[in-house]
Design an enzyme around this catalytic site. Sequence first.
Site, mmCIF file in Angstrom:
data_model
loop_
_atom_site.group_PDB
_atom_site.id
_atom_site.type_symbol
_atom_site.label_atom_id
_atom_site.label_comp_id
_atom_site.label_asym_id
_atom_site.label_seq_id
_atom_site.Cartn_x
_atom_site.Cartn_y
_atom_site.Cartn_z
ATOM 1 N N CYS A 9 0.837 -1.201 0.000
ATOM 2 C CA CYS A 9 0.000 0.000 0.000
ATOM 3 C C CYS A 9 0.875 1.255 0.000
ATOM 4 C CB CYS A 9 -0.899 -0.010 1.237
ATOM 5 S SG CYS A 9 -2.062 1.381 1.280
ATOM 6 N N ASP A 58 0.361 3.789 1.731
ATOM 7 C CA ASP A 58 0.287 4.380 3.071
ATOM 8 C C ASP A 58 1.681 4.776 3.582
ATOM 9 O OD1 ASP A 58 0.154 4.537 6.029
ATOM 10 O OD2 ASP A 58 -1.922 3.928 5.718
ATOM 11 N N ARG A 104 2.890 5.062 6.357
ATOM 12 C CA ARG A 104 3.397 4.377 7.548
ATOM 13 C C ARG A 104 3.958 2.989 7.243
ATOM 14 N NH1 ARG A 104 -2.263 4.645 10.432
ATOM 15 N NH2 ARG A 104 -2.757 4.036 8.290
ATOM 16 N N HIS A 140 -2.132 -4.072 5.047
ATOM 17 C CA HIS A 140 -1.865 -3.637 6.423
ATOM 18 C C HIS A 140 -3.162 -3.287 7.127
ATOM 19 C CE1 HIS A 140 -2.429 0.811 5.839
ATOM 20 N NE2 HIS A 140 -2.296 0.435 4.589
ATOM 21 N N CYS A 155 -5.867 0.203 7.112
ATOM 22 C CA CYS A 155 -5.684 0.698 5.738
ATOM 23 C C CYS A 155 -6.847 1.633 5.377
ATOM 24 C CB CYS A 155 -5.631 -0.481 4.758
ATOM 25 S SG CYS A 155 -5.383 0.044 3.045
HETATM 26 ZN ZN LIG Z 1 -3.385 1.137 3.000
#
Ligand SMILES: [Zn+2]
Length: 208
Positions: free
Chosen positions: A41, A43, A45, A97, A100
Site C-alpha cells: 500500500c 500508506d 506508515r 496492512h 488501511c
Molecule cells: Zn493502505
Amino acid sequence: MNIKQIFKNNENWVHSKLNHDADYFNNLSKGQNPDILYIGCSDSRVSAEELMGVAPGEVFIHRNIANMVPNTDLSAMSVIDYAVLHLKVNHVIICGHYYCGGVKAAMESKDLGILNPWLRNIRDVYRMHREELNSILDEDLRYNRLVELNVQEQCINLIKTAEVQRAFRDRGLTVHGWVFDIHSGKLIDLKINFSEILENVMEIYHLD
Ligand SMILES: [Zn+2]
C-alpha cells in the site's frame, strides 16, 4: 516537513554509505537483480524496505492504494510483467496492512470521485466474502478481516496472469500474502496456500 532538510539527509546518507563501502554506489549502478517483487500500500506508515530490513537492490517494489492488482491497471500489470519475465523474481509478495484507509473507505457508503472505480475492486472483495464478513459483529475485526481477504484476492489476481502461471511451472515462483500490523510493527504471514489456490482457479483461468 523541511524540504531542504531532505537534501541534507541525502548527503549524510551518501557519506555514511561511502564510509562503509567506497564502491557502494558504483556497484548499485551496475544493475539490479532482486529476487522479490513486493506489492504494498502507498500508506506513508508502511515503508516497504524498512519493515523488511532489506537494502536497495534486493526488492522490486510497487505501491498503490490498498495494494491492489486490478487486471486492467497498466501500471501494476507492467510491474508484474517486468519483475516476473525480465528480472525473474522467485517470490511475489502482496502486503496489506491493518488500519488501511483504502479498505476503510471501501467499507463506507460515500462518493469519492475518481477513487470510486479503484475502491470498487475492494467492494467486490467484500461482496465475494459477504457472508463471512457480515457474520463478524465487531466492526474493527470485520475491517481487519477485509484487509486479509483483500490480500488473498489480490494474490488470486496475480495467479490469473500468464506470467505468474508460467513462472510457477518453469521455476517454482511463489506468491505470498502478508499483512503488516501497524499497531505492533509485526509482519504476519497469512500462509496463503499458493499451490492449492492455483489448482482451484486454474480450471477457469488457465492460460498456458
Ligand atoms: Zn493502505
